[in-house]
Scaffold this motif. Sequence first.
Motif, PDB file in Angstrom:
ATOM      1  N   LYS A 134      58.682  55.842  89.366  1.00  0.00           N
ATOM      2  CA  LYS A 134      57.298  55.427  89.168  1.00  0.00           C
ATOM      3  C   LYS A 134      57.222  53.919  89.391  1.00  0.00           C
ATOM      4  CE  LYS A 134      55.507  59.381  87.863  1.00  0.00           C
ATOM      5  NZ  LYS A 134      54.446  60.061  88.654  1.00  0.00           N
ATOM      6  N   VAL A 135      56.207  53.497  90.127  1.00  0.00           N
ATOM      7  CA  VAL A 135      56.058  52.077  90.466  1.00  0.00           C
ATOM      8  C   VAL A 135      54.877  51.487  89.708  1.00  0.00           C
ATOM      9  CG1 VAL A 135      55.639  50.409  92.318  1.00  0.00           C
ATOM     10  CG2 VAL A 135      57.081  52.415  92.732  1.00  0.00           C
ATOM     11  N   GLU A 136      55.065  50.294  89.201  1.00  0.00           N
ATOM     12  CA  GLU A 136      54.009  49.546  88.541  1.00  0.00           C
ATOM     13  C   GLU A 136      53.770  48.249  89.310  1.00  0.00           C
ATOM     14  OE1 GLU A 136      54.869  50.822  83.909  1.00  0.00           O
ATOM     15  OE2 GLU A 136      55.663  48.950  84.677  1.00  0.00           O
ATOM     16  N   ALA A 137      52.500  47.942  89.554  1.00  0.00           N
ATOM     17  CA  ALA A 137      52.148  46.663  90.170  1.00  0.00           C
ATOM     18  C   ALA A 137      51.322  45.880  89.159  1.00  0.00           C
ATOM     19  CB  ALA A 137      51.351  46.873  91.456  1.00  0.00           C
ATOM     20  N   LEU A 138      51.802  44.703  88.787  1.00  0.00           N
ATOM     21  CA  LEU A 138      51.107  43.886  87.802  1.00  0.00           C
ATOM     22  C   LEU A 138      49.988  43.101  88.478  1.00  0.00           C
ATOM     23  CD1 LEU A 138      54.093  42.524  85.692  1.00  0.00           C
ATOM     24  CD2 LEU A 138      52.815  44.639  85.441  1.00  0.00           C
ATOM     25  N   GLY A 139      48.815  43.139  87.883  1.00  0.00           N
ATOM     26  CA  GLY A 139      47.666  42.457  88.451  1.00  0.00           C
ATOM     27  C   GLY A 139      47.532  41.028  87.968  1.00  0.00           C
ATOM     28  N   THR A 140      46.386  40.454  88.225  1.00  0.00           N
ATOM     29  CA  THR A 140      46.120  39.068  87.831  1.00  0.00           C
ATOM     30  C   THR A 140      45.794  38.999  86.343  1.00  0.00           C
ATOM     31  OG1 THR A 140      43.767  39.338  88.363  1.00  0.00           O
ATOM     32  CG2 THR A 140      45.226  38.528  90.106  1.00  0.00           C
ATOM     33  N   PRO A 141      46.050  37.865  85.712  1.00  0.00           N
ATOM     34  CA  PRO A 141      45.664  37.704  84.305  1.00  0.00           C
ATOM     35  C   PRO A 141      44.163  37.910  84.160  1.00  0.00           C
ATOM     36  CG  PRO A 141      47.150  35.946  84.973  1.00  0.00           C
ATOM     37  CD  PRO A 141      46.767  36.680  86.226  1.00  0.00           C
ATOM     38  N   PRO A 142      43.726  38.560  83.081  1.00  0.00           N
ATOM     39  CA  PRO A 142      42.290  38.789  82.905  1.00  0.00           C
ATOM     40  C   PRO A 142      41.510  37.485  82.783  1.00  0.00           C
ATOM     41  CG  PRO A 142      43.502  39.301  80.898  1.00  0.00           C
ATOM     42  CD  PRO A 142      44.526  39.089  81.963  1.00  0.00           C
ATOM     43  N   VAL A 143      40.301  37.473  83.340  1.00  0.00           N
ATOM     44  CA  VAL A 143      39.427  36.304  83.302  1.00  0.00           C
ATOM     45  C   VAL A 143      38.156  36.672  82.548  1.00  0.00           C
ATOM     46  CG1 VAL A 143      38.082  34.677  84.671  1.00  0.00           C
ATOM     47  CG2 VAL A 143      40.336  35.408  85.470  1.00  0.00           C
ATOM     48  N   ILE A 144      37.827  35.867  81.542  1.00  0.00           N
ATOM     49  CA  ILE A 144      36.627  36.096  80.745  1.00  0.00           C
ATOM     50  C   ILE A 144      35.555  35.096  81.168  1.00  0.00           C
ATOM     51  CG2 ILE A 144      35.646  36.123  78.420  1.00  0.00           C
ATOM     52  CD1 ILE A 144      38.417  36.772  77.341  1.00  0.00           C
ATOM     53  N   THR A 145      34.345  35.599  81.393  1.00  0.00           N
ATOM     54  CA  THR A 145      33.223  34.729  81.722  1.00  0.00           C
ATOM     55  C   THR A 145      32.040  35.063  80.823  1.00  0.00           C
ATOM     56  OG1 THR A 145      32.519  36.291  83.446  1.00  0.00           O
ATOM     57  CG2 THR A 145      33.895  34.434  84.130  1.00  0.00           C
ATOM     58  N   VAL A 146      31.201  34.056  80.561  1.00  0.00           N
ATOM     59  CA  VAL A 146      29.983  34.240  79.767  1.00  0.00           C
ATOM     60  C   VAL A 146      28.848  34.578  80.722  1.00  0.00           C
ATOM     61  CG1 VAL A 146      28.344  33.160  78.191  1.00  0.00           C
ATOM     62  CG2 VAL A 146      30.796  32.632  78.012  1.00  0.00           C
ATOM     63  N   ASP A 147      28.193  35.705  80.450  1.00  0.00           N
ATOM     64  CA  ASP A 147      27.178  36.212  81.371  1.00  0.00           C
ATOM     65  C   ASP A 147      25.773  36.150  80.764  1.00  0.00           C
ATOM     66  OD1 ASP A 147      26.416  37.225  83.817  1.00  0.00           O
ATOM     67  OD2 ASP A 147      26.613  39.310  83.195  1.00  0.00           O
ATOM     68  N   GLY A 163      44.346  43.903  91.179  1.00  0.00           N
ATOM     69  CA  GLY A 163      45.696  43.976  91.741  1.00  0.00           C
ATOM     70  C   GLY A 163      46.663  44.858  90.983  1.00  0.00           C
ATOM     71  N   TRP A 164      46.174  45.853  90.215  1.00  0.00           N
ATOM     72  CA  TRP A 164      47.036  46.708  89.390  1.00  0.00           C
ATOM     73  C   TRP A 164      47.338  48.050  90.059  1.00  0.00           C
ATOM     74  CZ3 TRP A 164      48.836  45.034  84.603  1.00  0.00           C
ATOM     75  CH2 TRP A 164      48.244  43.882  84.097  1.00  0.00           C
ATOM     76  N   TYR A 165      48.492  48.611  89.699  1.00  0.00           N
ATOM     77  CA  TYR A 165      48.811  49.998  90.059  1.00  0.00           C
ATOM     78  C   TYR A 165      49.801  50.541  89.029  1.00  0.00           C
ATOM     79  CZ  TYR A 165      50.199  54.258  92.314  1.00  0.00           C
ATOM     80  OH  TYR A 165      50.433  55.588  92.572  1.00  0.00           O
ATOM     81  N   PRO A 166      49.533  51.757  88.533  1.00  0.00           N
ATOM     82  CA  PRO A 166      48.314  52.542  88.717  1.00  0.00           C
ATOM     83  C   PRO A 166      47.142  51.910  87.964  1.00  0.00           C
ATOM     84  CG  PRO A 166      49.729  53.578  87.100  1.00  0.00           C
ATOM     85  CD  PRO A 166      50.506  52.416  87.657  1.00  0.00           C
ATOM     86  N   CYS A 211      40.500  39.997  75.440  1.00  0.00           N
ATOM     87  CA  CYS A 211      40.439  40.972  76.524  1.00  0.00           C
ATOM     88  C   CYS A 211      41.882  41.298  76.903  1.00  0.00           C
ATOM     89  CB  CYS A 211      39.687  40.405  77.728  1.00  0.00           C
ATOM     90  SG  CYS A 211      39.726  41.519  79.160  1.00  0.00           S
ATOM     91  N   ARG A 212      42.228  42.566  76.804  1.00  0.00           N
ATOM     92  CA  ARG A 212      43.623  42.985  77.004  1.00  0.00           C
ATOM     93  C   ARG A 212      43.697  44.037  78.112  1.00  0.00           C
ATOM     94  NH1 ARG A 212      46.377  44.705  71.586  1.00  0.00           N
ATOM     95  NH2 ARG A 212      46.233  42.437  71.303  1.00  0.00           N
ATOM     96  N   VAL A 213      44.609  43.824  79.061  1.00  0.00           N
ATOM     97  CA  VAL A 213      44.850  44.789  80.135  1.00  0.00           C
ATOM     98  C   VAL A 213      46.257  45.340  79.973  1.00  0.00           C
ATOM     99  CG1 VAL A 213      44.776  45.198  82.618  1.00  0.00           C
ATOM    100  CG2 VAL A 213      43.356  43.413  81.626  1.00  0.00           C
ATOM    101  N   LYS A 214      46.366  46.671  79.856  1.00  0.00           N
ATOM    102  CA  LYS A 214      47.660  47.302  79.596  1.00  0.00           C
ATOM    103  C   LYS A 214      48.023  48.283  80.704  1.00  0.00           C
ATOM    104  CE  LYS A 214      46.469  48.953  75.625  1.00  0.00           C
ATOM    105  NZ  LYS A 214      46.541  49.636  74.315  1.00  0.00           N
ATOM    106  N   LEU A 215      49.321  48.324  81.004  1.00  0.00           N
ATOM    107  CA  LEU A 215      49.840  49.254  81.996  1.00  0.00           C
ATOM    108  C   LEU A 215      51.242  49.674  81.582  1.00  0.00           C
ATOM    109  CD1 LEU A 215      49.562  50.685  84.721  1.00  0.00           C
ATOM    110  CD2 LEU A 215      50.492  48.659  85.819  1.00  0.00           C
ATOM    111  N   ARG A 216      51.348  50.861  81.014  1.00  0.00           N
ATOM    112  CA  ARG A 216      52.638  51.397  80.587  1.00  0.00           C
ATOM    113  C   ARG A 216      53.416  50.406  79.731  1.00  0.00           C
ATOM    114  NH1 ARG A 216      53.983  53.906  86.544  1.00  0.00           N
ATOM    115  NH2 ARG A 216      52.646  55.740  86.395  1.00  0.00           N
ATOM    116  N   HIS A 217      54.348  49.685  80.348  1.00  0.00           N
ATOM    117  CA  HIS A 217      55.219  48.787  79.593  1.00  0.00           C
ATOM    118  C   HIS A 217      54.800  47.323  79.699  1.00  0.00           C
ATOM    119  CE1 HIS A 217      57.584  52.335  80.946  1.00  0.00           C
ATOM    120  NE2 HIS A 217      57.966  52.344  79.690  1.00  0.00           N
ATOM    121  N   HIS A 218      53.632  47.055  80.266  1.00  0.00           N
ATOM    122  CA  HIS A 218      53.221  45.672  80.492  1.00  0.00           C
ATOM    123  C   HIS A 218      51.821  45.432  79.925  1.00  0.00           C
ATOM    124  CE1 HIS A 218      56.628  45.190  83.249  1.00  0.00           C
ATOM    125  NE2 HIS A 218      56.311  46.384  83.698  1.00  0.00           N
TER     126      HIS A 218
END
Length: 269
Positions: A134-147, A163-166, A211-218
């Motif tokens: 199984k392949v994991e691709a780590l994406g960019t750090p999350p960016v928070i903006t005020v809308d 930039g994440w997978y899956p 704001c937290r982005v999770k992917l399996r072990h990351h």
Amino acid sequence: MKFFCLTLLIISGITVSRSERYEVVGAADTVFAVAGEDVILPCSVKPLMSVVNMRVEWNRSDLRGSLVHLYDDHEDRNTDQIQSYRGRTKLIHQELQRGDASLKLASVQVSDEGRYKCFIQSKSWFDDTTVDVKVEALGTPPVITVDGFDDSGGLHLQCESEGWYPEPVLEWLDSKGVSLSSETTETHRETDRFSVKHTITVHERDSTYHCRVKLRHHMLEALIISSIKLISVIVVVIVIAGIAGLLIAVLVHKNRGKVHLSRLGLGIV
């Protein structure tokens, strides 16, 4: 006497045949790899014996015509190797003497995810095992903006990452670690990567939001310290400053008019 010799030969042949038997073993669990990094796909024989004189073949069992790496007649023979694996596979020849036919796969790609078969064949025996990758691709750090604000004074916060997978899991948490429900959720897939975007509206003053982005072990996380009260004060100050500036401009203009009339010898009541 002849019968006795024949019996010994048969027993001897059975003994030799059994001594050459072996079991090919791989990974007990799924192998996780990170895109861009190297990974080792385990494969060895049990009991331990040299496989230098054997044929070692790695294939993708989930693809047709899927030669990943071939070692035969004491050398690597990869003329029929899948194009995407060219220059990225390697067997450690010194380890073959110890019965280790593990495959090193360099610069892992998302397309490398799948089921691999390690096949080892001697002159009188063969066996194989499978390794799930199984392949994991780590994406960019999350960016928070005020809308902006809503009619009730709630503050819209938007968090996005790409930039994440899956597909990753994105969640908002308050300062106590309690999960917050997202009002809008967007997920886009571009080729083999995912991007996610979630928006929430908060009303609590002087608080921290994660704001937290999770992917399996990351996991990647960003936070914002929100002070709606402070923002309101800043807005009020800006408005007051604008009004004061307008009054000053009017007074200056009026005074200039008085001066002009006095120079003309006209009285001003």
